[in-house]
Design a protein around this motif. Structure first.
Motif, mmCIF file in Angstrom:
data_model
loop_
_atom_site.group_PDB
_atom_site.id
_atom_site.type_symbol
_atom_site.label_atom_id
_atom_site.label_comp_id
_atom_site.label_asym_id
_atom_site.label_seq_id
_atom_site.Cartn_x
_atom_site.Cartn_y
_atom_site.Cartn_z
ATOM 1 N N ASP A 1 0.829 -1.194 0.000
ATOM 2 C CA ASP A 1 0.000 0.000 0.000
ATOM 3 C C ASP A 1 0.866 1.247 0.000
ATOM 4 O O ASP A 1 1.914 1.303 0.640
ATOM 5 C CB ASP A 1 -0.878 0.035 1.262
ATOM 6 N N GLU A 2 0.428 2.254 -0.698
ATOM 7 C CA GLU A 2 1.041 3.565 -0.601
ATOM 8 C C GLU A 2 0.246 4.352 0.431
ATOM 9 O O GLU A 2 -0.905 4.728 0.207
ATOM 10 C CB GLU A 2 1.019 4.279 -1.957
ATOM 11 N N VAL A 3 0.838 4.561 1.586
ATOM 12 C CA VAL A 3 0.116 5.199 2.675
ATOM 13 C C VAL A 3 0.019 6.695 2.407
ATOM 14 O O VAL A 3 1.020 7.389 2.286
ATOM 15 C CB VAL A 3 0.833 4.942 4.026
ATOM 16 N N THR A 4 -1.203 7.189 2.293
ATOM 17 C CA THR A 4 -1.430 8.613 2.032
ATOM 18 C C THR A 4 -2.101 9.288 3.205
ATOM 19 O O THR A 4 -2.374 10.471 3.159
ATOM 20 C CB THR A 4 -2.297 8.790 0.774
ATOM 21 N N GLU A 5 -2.405 8.529 4.271
ATOM 22 C CA GLU A 5 -3.011 9.092 5.454
ATOM 23 C C GLU A 5 -2.538 8.304 6.660
ATOM 24 O O GLU A 5 -1.967 7.223 6.532
ATOM 25 C CB GLU A 5 -4.533 9.053 5.351
ATOM 26 N N GLN A 6 -2.754 8.851 7.833
ATOM 27 C CA GLN A 6 -2.313 8.196 9.050
ATOM 28 C C GLN A 6 -3.187 6.971 9.343
ATOM 29 O O GLN A 6 -4.404 7.012 9.156
ATOM 30 C CB GLN A 6 -2.391 9.171 10.222
ATOM 31 N N PRO A 7 -2.576 5.873 9.788
ATOM 32 C CA PRO A 7 -3.374 4.701 10.155
ATOM 33 C C PRO A 7 -4.406 5.046 11.215
ATOM 34 O O PRO A 7 -4.162 5.889 12.093
ATOM 35 C CB PRO A 7 -2.328 3.727 10.695
ATOM 36 N N ALA A 8 -5.552 4.381 11.136
ATOM 37 C CA ALA A 8 -6.642 4.628 12.069
ATOM 38 C C ALA A 8 -6.933 3.369 12.874
ATOM 39 O O ALA A 8 -6.832 2.255 12.367
ATOM 40 C CB ALA A 8 -7.894 5.061 11.300
ATOM 41 N N TYR A 9 -7.290 3.560 14.118
ATOM 42 C CA TYR A 9 -7.707 2.443 14.954
ATOM 43 C C TYR A 9 -9.194 2.168 14.742
ATOM 44 O O TYR A 9 -9.979 3.067 14.462
ATOM 45 C CB TYR A 9 -7.453 2.756 16.429
ATOM 46 N N GLY A 10 -9.566 0.891 14.889
ATOM 47 C CA GLY A 10 -10.971 0.531 14.799
ATOM 48 C C GLY A 10 -11.260 -0.436 13.675
ATOM 49 O O GLY A 10 -10.413 -0.749 12.850
ATOM 50 N N GLY A 11 -12.485 -0.933 13.656
ATOM 51 C CA GLY A 11 -12.916 -1.850 12.615
ATOM 52 C C GLY A 11 -12.583 -3.292 12.953
ATOM 53 O O GLY A 11 -11.952 -3.599 13.958
ATOM 54 N N ARG A 12 -13.029 -4.171 12.073
ATOM 55 C CA ARG A 12 -12.771 -5.592 12.272
ATOM 56 C C ARG A 12 -12.535 -6.247 10.918
ATOM 57 O O ARG A 12 -12.822 -5.669 9.869
ATOM 58 C CB ARG A 12 -13.947 -6.271 12.967
ATOM 59 N N ILE A 13 -11.987 -7.445 10.970
ATOM 60 C CA ILE A 13 -11.781 -8.228 9.756
ATOM 61 C C ILE A 13 -12.477 -9.570 9.937
ATOM 62 O O ILE A 13 -12.379 -10.199 10.999
ATOM 63 C CB ILE A 13 -10.277 -8.404 9.443
ATOM 64 N N LEU A 14 -13.203 -9.986 8.916
ATOM 65 C CA LEU A 14 -13.942 -11.246 8.945
ATOM 66 C C LEU A 14 -13.198 -12.285 8.124
ATOM 67 O O LEU A 14 -12.923 -12.076 6.942
ATOM 68 C CB LEU A 14 -15.349 -11.050 8.372
ATOM 69 N N MET A 15 -12.876 -13.397 8.755
ATOM 70 C CA MET A 15 -12.133 -14.469 8.113
ATOM 71 C C MET A 15 -13.038 -15.676 7.941
ATOM 72 O O MET A 15 -13.829 -15.993 8.832
ATOM 73 C CB MET A 15 -10.935 -14.882 8.976
ATOM 74 N N GLY A 16 -12.922 -16.359 6.815
ATOM 75 C CA GLY A 16 -13.663 -17.592 6.618
ATOM 76 C C GLY A 16 -12.790 -18.786 6.939
ATOM 77 O O GLY A 16 -11.708 -18.937 6.379
ATOM 78 N N SER A 17 -13.228 -19.645 7.849
ATOM 79 C CA SER A 17 -12.433 -20.801 8.264
ATOM 80 C C SER A 17 -13.212 -22.091 8.031
ATOM 81 O O SER A 17 -14.315 -22.262 8.549
ATOM 82 C CB SER A 17 -12.066 -20.690 9.746
ATOM 83 N N ILE A 18 -12.635 -22.993 7.270
ATOM 84 C CA ILE A 18 -13.289 -24.277 7.018
ATOM 85 C C ILE A 18 -13.145 -25.228 8.203
ATOM 86 O O ILE A 18 -13.902 -26.172 8.352
ATOM 87 C CB ILE A 18 -12.717 -24.919 5.739
ATOM 88 N N GLY A 19 -12.164 -24.969 9.071
ATOM 89 C CA GLY A 19 -11.912 -25.840 10.214
ATOM 90 C C GLY A 19 -12.021 -25.083 11.518
ATOM 91 O O GLY A 19 -11.708 -23.896 11.602
ATOM 92 N N GLU A 20 -12.463 -25.779 12.559
ATOM 93 C CA GLU A 20 -12.542 -25.200 13.897
ATOM 94 C C GLU A 20 -11.348 -25.686 14.710
ATOM 95 O O GLU A 20 -10.968 -26.854 14.604
ATOM 96 C CB GLU A 20 -13.844 -25.604 14.579
ATOM 97 N N PRO A 21 -10.729 -24.823 15.518
ATOM 98 C CA PRO A 21 -9.594 -25.262 16.331
ATOM 99 C C PRO A 21 -9.958 -26.434 17.243
ATOM 100 O O PRO A 21 -11.099 -26.543 17.708
ATOM 101 C CB PRO A 21 -9.254 -24.013 17.158
ATOM 102 N N SER A 22 -8.979 -27.293 17.471
ATOM 103 C CA SER A 22 -9.179 -28.376 18.431
ATOM 104 C C SER A 22 -8.976 -27.863 19.849
ATOM 105 O O SER A 22 -9.671 -28.264 20.772
ATOM 106 C CB SER A 22 -8.219 -29.533 18.149
ATOM 107 N N ASN A 23 -8.013 -26.973 20.042
ATOM 108 C CA ASN A 23 -7.819 -26.274 21.311
ATOM 109 C C ASN A 23 -6.853 -25.131 21.060
ATOM 110 O O ASN A 23 -6.228 -25.043 20.002
ATOM 111 C CB ASN A 23 -7.296 -27.213 22.404
ATOM 112 N N LEU A 24 -6.694 -24.253 22.035
ATOM 113 C CA LEU A 24 -5.866 -23.066 21.847
ATOM 114 C C LEU A 24 -4.620 -23.093 22.729
ATOM 115 O O LEU A 24 -4.073 -22.048 23.077
ATOM 116 C CB LEU A 24 -6.691 -21.792 22.085
#
Length: 544
Positions: A37-60
């Motif tokens: 990315d060519e950064v043309t503005e200051q990074p901002a806090y906030g928002g979320r990212i949605l990930m698609g996962s075909i598998g569920e963790p067995s444990n963490l």
């Protein structure tokens, strides 16, 4: 799951099972499509990212899980003394100081002051000592103990400092200290197998677990106490969707932000001005390979001539063309083509069905009245196990089924949901043959997959491969840091695997990640596109 937690994969790293077309680490930067990315503005806090996962963790608890779904989520929750940077160089992470001496046999560490667990408790060398002790306890059911067991002497020298000594130089010495640190104040005195910590972990990484709705989603939130500063994104949400096509449809509808595309999706279904406006696509040869593994305890596969014959019956180019739309490269071993450790002197088994039939006949397999090979009354029939929702692997299985049928071998295909696939079939060795994939690490040590000591209920050598020379080669190779010597050892190791064919090594696919265009801070590098995931951000006006 998308393997983007570079630190977790490469450090904990003794190769992780891949449940789908995942985002793999890029190790050849010029092949990455699109620039940073060519950064043309200051990074901002906030928002979320949605990930698609075909598998569920067995444990963490990372040390108790060999599946990538678990490792990816856990990798965002924990920290370690060292890590890889964007150029695949080992650098300090939680460690403030790191010294190496005595030709690599001695290492001294000092942790950063002020490190905090996500519950506010201080992270100190006591936690490192606790993790080391847990990993060297024979009662801990882990596949990742070998790095710690190779330490001759561990000594905590202060509240934030510790040192380790090895008998001889150990090639993975630094990588050992890229493994995650576990919290002593929570886990001490608990049974690591039954502790509720596995579903309610406390780490010191960039994110913390907010909620886990089984079969539905896992939500992480930014860790305000993270020593590098909280991530820009407020949340990372993994939506558990056990089908790649459904994940793609959800992305198309704006309900997934980051996914790994199938070749068909990359080449045909995400083309045009509207897609280019809303998404960024990347392409590079992945650091992972797909294979068909034999259960070597089965009488069908005990004779290496049989395994060689099956390899000769496989047209890998047809598989890549038919299942991957040409988006991959054939491979003949457990390393990535083009890297220093790959043995270029080995010639692939030719696609030769007639030669395969002759070799099977030599091994005593004769066609029966129905055309299926038999030996002593035993028909050559087996079930090929594939994880559910992975269309690519199902296509691979169908192509293999037809290619084996041409030489009198009858194959049935069974698909199983990912968690059950691992827990009920792979781990206990309840399969004839399977299609899976491994990540390829930057260090070529794969002791924990191929050494006979890794044959156990929790080991990664689930095909039950045993070879004394291989054991010796792997032991010597990990005990030297001299690359020319290691090259000779790993070349011989690959020669043996090529001859004995415990796996049919099939191909290295291209990684084809796609990210919503509103995400900034993405800068492709030798480490891929997600080494700096905690620095990704979304402009305020585009945050959800």
């Amino acid at each position: 799951m998308y393997i983007f937690l570079f630190r977790a994969l490469k450090a904990l790293g003794l190769l992780l099972l891949i449940p789908l077309c995942m985002l793999r680490v890029c190790t050849f930067f010029p092949a990455c499509a699109a620039g940073g990315d060519e950064v043309t503005e200051q990074p901002a806090y906030g928002g979320r990212i949605l990930m698609g996962s075909i598998g569920e963790p067995s444990n963490l608890i990372p040390y108790l899980a060999s599946d990538s779904a678990s490792q990816e989520v856990a990798g965002l929750l924990y920290t370690a003394p060292l890590e890889y940077d964007k150029n695949l160089q080992i650098v300090k992470l939680a460690a403030e100081e790191w010294e190496v001496s005595d030709d690599g046999c001695f290492m001294r560490f000092r942790l950063r002051p002020g490190l905090k667990w996500q519950d506010g408790a201080p992270l100190t060398a006591d936690d490192v000592t606790f993790t080391y002790t847990l990993m060297t306890d024979p009662k801990t059911p882990t596949a990742y103990a070998a790095d710690f067991l190779n330490i001759k002497e561990y000594r905590q020298t202060g509240p934030l400092s510790f040192e380790v000594r090895y008998d001889v130089p150990y090639a993975r010495a630094a990588i050992t200290w890229m493994h995650p640190i576990l919290p002593k104040h929570i886990l001490e005195g608990q049974d690591i197998v039954t502790t509720p910590f596995a579903r309610n972990p406390v780490g010191a990484g960039p994110f913390r677990l907010k909620s886990w709705e089984s079969g539905s989603r896992i939500t992480l939130e930014a860790n305000e106490l993270y020593f590098r500063g909280r991530p820009y994104l407020d949340q990372v949400v993994y939506r558990i969707i056990p089908d790649l096509s459904t994940i793609f449809l959800e992305a198309k509808a704006g309900k997934i932000d980051f996914l790994g595309l199938t070749p068909q999706q990359y080449l045909r279904q995400t083309v045009g001005a509207e897609w280019e406006k809303k998404w960024k696509k990347y392409k590079y040869l992945s650091a992972g390979y797909t294979f068909m593994g034999f259960n070597l305890k089965s009488p069908l596969f005990a004779d290496q001539r049989v395994r060689q014959a099956l390899s000769m019956a496989v047209n890998r180019r047809d598989i890549i063309k038919g299942a991957l739309w040409g988006m991959g490269e054939p491979t003949i071993g457990p390393y990535k083509p083009g890297t220093w450790v790959y043995n270029d002197a080995l010639s692939p088994y030719p696609f030769d069905p007639a030669g395969a039939a002759a070799l099977l006949a030599e091994a005593g397999w004769i066609p029966g009245p129905d055309g299926v090979l038999r030996k002593g009354g035993l028909p050559f029939r087996f079930t090929l196990l594939v994880n559910q929702g992975n269309g690519e692997r199902i296509k691979v299985a169908i192509i293999l089924q037809q290619q084996f049928k041409a030489i009198g071998v009858q194959v049935s295909i069974r698909t199983v949901e990912w968690a059950a696939f691992i827990k009920e079939f792979v781990n206990p060795g309840r399969f004839d043959a399977i299609i899976l994939a491994w990540n390829i690490l930057d260090d070529p040590d794969i002791f924990d997959v191929w050494h006979s000591s890794a044959i156990s209920a929790n080991g990664l050598n689930f095909v039950h491969y045993r070879n004394t020379e291989v054991d010796n080669l792997l032991e010597e190779a990990r005990a030297t840091a001299d690359r020319p010597r290691r090259k000779l050892l790993y070349d011989r190791f690959q020669e043996i695997l090529h001859e004995e064919q415990p796996y049919l090594f099939l191909y290295v696919p291209y990684a084809l990640p796609m990210v919503q265009a509103r995400f900034h801070g993405i800068a492709p590098a030798p480490a891929g596109i997600t080494y700096n995931f905690d620095r990704w951000w979304v402009p305020k006006a585009l945050q959800r």
